[in-house]
Scaffold this motif. Structure first.
Motif, PDB file in Angstrom:
ATOM      1  N   PRO A   1      27.216  67.710  -3.095  1.00 29.05           N
ATOM      2  CA  PRO A   1      27.941  66.447  -2.892  1.00 29.05           C
ATOM      3  C   PRO A   1      28.787  66.051  -4.102  1.00 29.05           C
ATOM      4  N   GLU A   2      28.341  66.426  -5.304  1.00 29.16           N
ATOM      5  CA  GLU A   2      29.089  66.091  -6.519  1.00 29.16           C
ATOM      6  C   GLU A   2      30.461  66.741  -6.584  1.00 29.16           C
ATOM      7  N   PHE A   3      30.644  67.848  -5.852  1.00 26.61           N
ATOM      8  CA  PHE A   3      31.921  68.570  -5.869  1.00 26.61           C
ATOM      9  C   PHE A   3      32.904  68.037  -4.842  1.00 26.61           C
ATOM     10  N   LYS A   4      32.450  67.229  -3.913  1.00 24.16           N
ATOM     11  CA  LYS A   4      33.339  66.708  -2.881  1.00 24.16           C
ATOM     12  C   LYS A   4      34.030  65.459  -3.382  1.00 24.16           C
ATOM     13  N   ALA A   5      35.333  65.438  -3.255  1.00 25.47           N
ATOM     14  CA  ALA A   5      36.109  64.289  -3.740  1.00 25.47           C
ATOM     15  C   ALA A   5      36.052  63.142  -2.757  1.00 25.47           C
TER      16      ALA A   5
ATOM     17  N   ALA B   1      32.832  85.925  -1.669  1.00 27.58           N
ATOM     18  CA  ALA B   1      32.162  86.712  -0.625  1.00 27.58           C
ATOM     19  C   ALA B   1      30.668  86.397  -0.578  1.00 27.58           C
ATOM     20  N   LEU B   2      30.034  86.288  -1.735  1.00 30.16           N
ATOM     21  CA  LEU B   2      28.607  85.981  -1.774  1.00 30.16           C
ATOM     22  C   LEU B   2      28.314  84.599  -1.206  1.00 30.16           C
ATOM     23  N   VAL B   3      29.072  83.598  -1.647  1.00 29.57           N
ATOM     24  CA  VAL B   3      28.850  82.235  -1.182  1.00 29.57           C
ATOM     25  C   VAL B   3      29.134  82.125   0.320  1.00 29.57           C
ATOM     26  N   THR B   4      30.158  82.812   0.788  1.00 27.98           N
ATOM     27  CA  THR B   4      30.467  82.800   2.218  1.00 27.98           C
ATOM     28  C   THR B   4      29.348  83.471   3.010  1.00 27.98           C
ATOM     29  N   ALA B   5      28.883  84.613   2.537  1.00 26.69           N
ATOM     30  CA  ALA B   5      27.804  85.318   3.234  1.00 26.69           C
ATOM     31  C   ALA B   5      26.521  84.497   3.266  1.00 26.69           C
TER      32      ALA B   5
ATOM     33  N   PRO C   1      25.669  75.489   0.972  1.00 29.10           N
ATOM     34  CA  PRO C   1      26.273  74.168   1.193  1.00 29.10           C
ATOM     35  C   PRO C   1      26.914  73.656  -0.099  1.00 29.10           C
ATOM     36  N   VAL C   2      28.018  72.949   0.069  1.00 31.41           N
ATOM     37  CA  VAL C   2      28.731  72.397  -1.083  1.00 31.41           C
ATOM     38  C   VAL C   2      27.936  71.213  -1.637  1.00 31.41           C
TER      39      VAL C   2
END
Length: 134
Positions: free
Chosen positions: A130-134, A119-123, A127-128
């Motif tokens: 880049p290291e977390f994107k496969a 909820a916090l991150v959505t609110a 931004p994600v």
């Protein structure tokens, strides 16, 4: 209160498709109990048949996840989706597969934490990285 008829065993016996699915549920789960989800889905035999096939394929077959982990994951998603029926039925199934009180407490802590941080991150619309994107 259900919005559809909950089929009895006598009614299921009269429909070959419903009878076959109910018989397979009993055989697969090694029980005489057919729960209300399947009895409600019996109003649409093709949906009953395809849904049971999916459940059987994912939950009843051997896989990289053991049966208890699958049930606990199902519980977490059911909690997140607010499905009272699934929370109760999969908690009972997880307990039958050996879930301890300590595991249940840990699961609820993780689900609660995830709900809060999601909820916090959505609110905040974070931004994600880049290291977390496969």
């Amino acid at each position: 209160m259900a919005t559809v008829k909950i089929w009895t065993d006598a009614e299921a016996e009269a429909d070959p498709c419903v009878k076959a699915v109910f018989d397979d549920i009993r055989a697969t789960r090694k029980t005489d109990f057919v729960n209300n989800v399947w009895r409600a889905l019996a109003n649409q035999p093709a949906v009953l048949e395809s849904t049971w096939a999916q459940v059987k394929q994912v939950m009843a077959r051997e896989s990289a996840l053991d049966p208890l982990v699958k049930e606990m994951l199902y519980m977490a998603v059911s909690i997140a989706n607010g499905c009272e029926y699934c929370v109760h039925s999969h908690t009972a199934s997880a307990r039958a597969k050996g879930m301890t009180d300590a595991q249940y407490e840990d699961l609820l802590a993780v689900v609660g934490l995830a709900a809060t941080t999601n909820a916090l991150v959505t609110a905040l619309q974070v931004p994600v990285d880049p290291e977390f994107k496969a």
